[in-house]
Design an enzyme around this catalytic site. Structure first.
Site, short mmCIF file in Angstrom:
data_model
loop_
_atom_site.label_atom_id
_atom_site.label_comp_id
_atom_site.label_asym_id
_atom_site.label_seq_id
_atom_site.Cartn_x
_atom_site.Cartn_y
_atom_site.Cartn_z
N GLU A 67 -1.80 -8.95 4.11
CA GLU A 67 -1.72 -9.49 5.46
C GLU A 67 -3.08 -9.75 6.11
O GLU A 67 -3.16 -10.46 7.11
CB GLU A 67 -0.90 -8.55 6.36
CG GLU A 67 -1.52 -7.20 6.66
CD GLU A 67 -1.25 -6.14 5.60
OE1 GLU A 67 -1.39 -4.95 5.92
OE2 GLU A 67 -0.91 -6.50 4.45
N CYS A 96 0.84 -1.21 0.00
CA CYS A 96 0.00 0.00 0.00
C CYS A 96 0.88 1.26 0.00
O CYS A 96 1.55 1.54 -0.98
CB CYS A 96 -0.97 -0.04 1.18
SG CYS A 96 -2.37 1.10 1.00
N HIS A 141 -3.68 -5.01 0.80
CA HIS A 141 -3.17 -5.54 2.07
C HIS A 141 -3.22 -7.06 2.07
O HIS A 141 -4.23 -7.67 2.39
CB HIS A 141 -3.97 -4.97 3.24
CG HIS A 141 -3.71 -3.52 3.47
ND1 HIS A 141 -2.64 -3.07 4.21
CD2 HIS A 141 -4.37 -2.41 3.04
CE1 HIS A 141 -2.64 -1.74 4.23
NE2 HIS A 141 -3.69 -1.32 3.52
#
EC number: 6.3.5.2
Length: 517
Positions: free
Chosen positions: A178, A88, A176
């Site tokens: 994660e 990002c 993202h």
């Protein structure tokens, strides 16, 4: 070969640019068996060289690269020859620093987005479907990739969703990876960690135990250590690890404020003192705490009183011990991250719930400060602490004192304790204990009319709170089967004195919190 310090492990470091998901990145990498730390964005080049990471991840963050005071990196980082992944804002920053172009997006993306992998040779997406959904959260985007980079993925509103420079091993993703909302996010991170960085999965809890035992012995020598034992998971694991390292040089002071769950204090003593041999002084201080809480109804005031009294009791017991040099605490890595420091400290006034007097000089020892909560639980089991004790649900420091709404009395604590034990027993009997994030009972202080036998009653109500969650930041009420709820309700009314009604809290977080106080 045994690992004796963190430099013996392959590692990937995460540079912190302020994203709410930063800890998740570190957690995901550790879940792969690779050691990872979250470090300041302006970490010096010298420190990075000293750590010798296999890879570096630039996290996301709220800034624009054009903001005054936007968080930056030392440009020399791109000359170290270490693989870098920008997530990002991290991708935008890398692109900007290397000559690409970043602009404000015409259509900001917040939430789920569908991307298409357009480079069949993209290493980050190796073995993954061409189309997948990801989690976007950005107001800016890269509109021109730096020289030497190829565009590897796109979305409807973000034509450059991922970039790659295979020669330099620099990669960027606008989404993202994660978070679990990204369909193949963990696979993308795995590809970076193993295929790009060539890291080995050599971060094991057995090695951590050996490393910490060695460090504790070197630091403590033949001196003495005290620990404030609350009965919670963190302090229990800390006590057990220290005992493994230094035996009876540790004294744990267990302040039992009388607001623990049913039989919890005895279970802690059985597991740690009798079974594992930890030297524990148990102070039964319920009457003292209840006297201080008499007439107090404000929840914040209750918390402060309980915290202050805990420290005073601990201090009194600590002063009885002679020649103590170290104070141990169950500080976790999340505490270190939130405090904004990664350095050890020597203290005069320090404790989890307050402060020690100025005349008490201890050096701090925090053997869990590199671990996340789930790793602490794994460590506890490795050390031989019973599974049920290690995997107990989150429990507030003030204990049942904040699950009694209003003034806390011995009778009210008994009601909450007994009803909570019934709830736990029936949830376990139904096989739901692993499916529900947290569950407990509350005594709201509400009375209502009921009928028991042939007589009218005017007694208390018990509230049941049970939620599902991933991280506790948000939560939904657990949809417990009606027959299980019915059995719980019947047993609480039948077996707990002064209860004639049971209600179930069906509010999510937000707007409510998980605890009532």
């Amino acid at each position: 070969m045994a690992k004796t310090n963190l430099n013996d492990f392959d590692k990937i470091i995460v540079l912190d640019f302020g994203s709410q998901y930063n800890q998740l990145i570190t957690r995901r990498i550790r879940d792969f068996g690779i050691y990872s730390e979250l470090l300041p964005h302006d970490l010096s080049i010298e420190k990075i060289k000293e750590m010798a990471p296999k890879g570096i991840i630039f996290s996301g963050g709220p800034n624009s690269v054009y903001d005054k005071g936007a968080l930056k990196v030392d440009p020399e980082i791109f000359k170290l020859g270490i693989p870098i992944l920008g997530i990002c804002y991290g991708m935008q920053l890398m692109s900007y620093d290397l000559g690409g172009k970043v602009e404000k997006a015409d259509n900001s993306e917040y939430g789920r987005a569908d991307i298409e992998v357009i480079d069949p040779n993209a290493v980050l997406f190796e073995g993954l479907p061409r189309e997948q959904y990801v989690w976007m959260s950005h107001g800016d985007l890269v509109t021109k990739a730096p020289e030497g980079f190829t565009i590897t993925a796109k979305s409807k509103n973000c034509p450059i969703s991922a970039i790659a420079n295979d020669e330099k091993k620099f990669y960027g993703i606008q989404f993202h990876a994660e978070v679990r909302n990204s369909e193949y996010g963990l696979d993308i991170l795995k590809n970076f960690a193993f295929k790009v960085c060539g890291a080995k999965a050599n971060w094991t809890m057995d090695d951590f135990i050996e490393m910490q035992v060695d460090e504790i012995r070197k630091k403590v020598g033949d001196k003495k250590v005290i620990l404030g034992l609350s009965g919670g998971v963190d302090s229990s694991v800390t006590a057990t690890l220290l005992h493994k390292a230094i035996g009876d040089q540790l004294t744990a002071i267990f302040v039992d404020h009388g607001m623990l769950r049913k039989d919890e204090g005895d279970q802690v003593m059985q597991a740690l003192n009798k079974d594992l041999g930890v030297n524990i002084i148990r102070v039964n201080a319920q009457e003292r705490f209840l006297n201080k809480l008499k007439g107090v109804t404000d929840p914040e005031q209750k918390r402060k009183i309980i915290g202050k009294e805990f420290i005073e009791v601990f201090n009194e017991e600590a002063k009885k011990l002679k020649d103590v040099d170290f104070l141990a605490q169950g500080t976790l890595y999340t505490d270190v991250i939130e405090s904004g420091t990664n350095t050890a400290q020597t203290i005069k006034s320090h404790h989890n719930v307050g402060g020690l007097p100025e005349d008490m000089h201890f050096e701090l020892i925090e053997p869990l400060r590199k671990l996340f909560k789930d790793e602490v639980r794994e460590l506890g089991e490795k050390l031989g602490i019973p599974h049920d004790l290690v995997w107990r649900q989150p429990f507030p420091g003030p204990g049942l004192g904040i699950r009694v709404i209003g003034e806390v009395t011995e009778d009210k604590l008994k009601i909450v304790r007994e009803s909570d034990a019934i709830l736990r027993e029936e949830i376990k009997n139904a096989g739901l204990q692993e499916d529900i994030w947290q569950y407990f009972t509350v005594l709201p202080g509400i009375r209502s009319v009921g009928v028991m036998g042939d007589g009218r009653t005017y007694d208390y109500t018990i509230g049941i709170r049970a939620v599902t969650s991933i991280d506790g930041m948000t939560a939904d009420f657990a949809q417990i089967p009606w027959d299980v709820l019915s059995k719980i309700s019947t047993r609480i009314v039948d077996e707990c004195d002064h209860i004639n009604r049971v209600v179930y809290d069906i509010t999510s977080k937000p707007p409510s919190t998980i605890e009532w106080e």
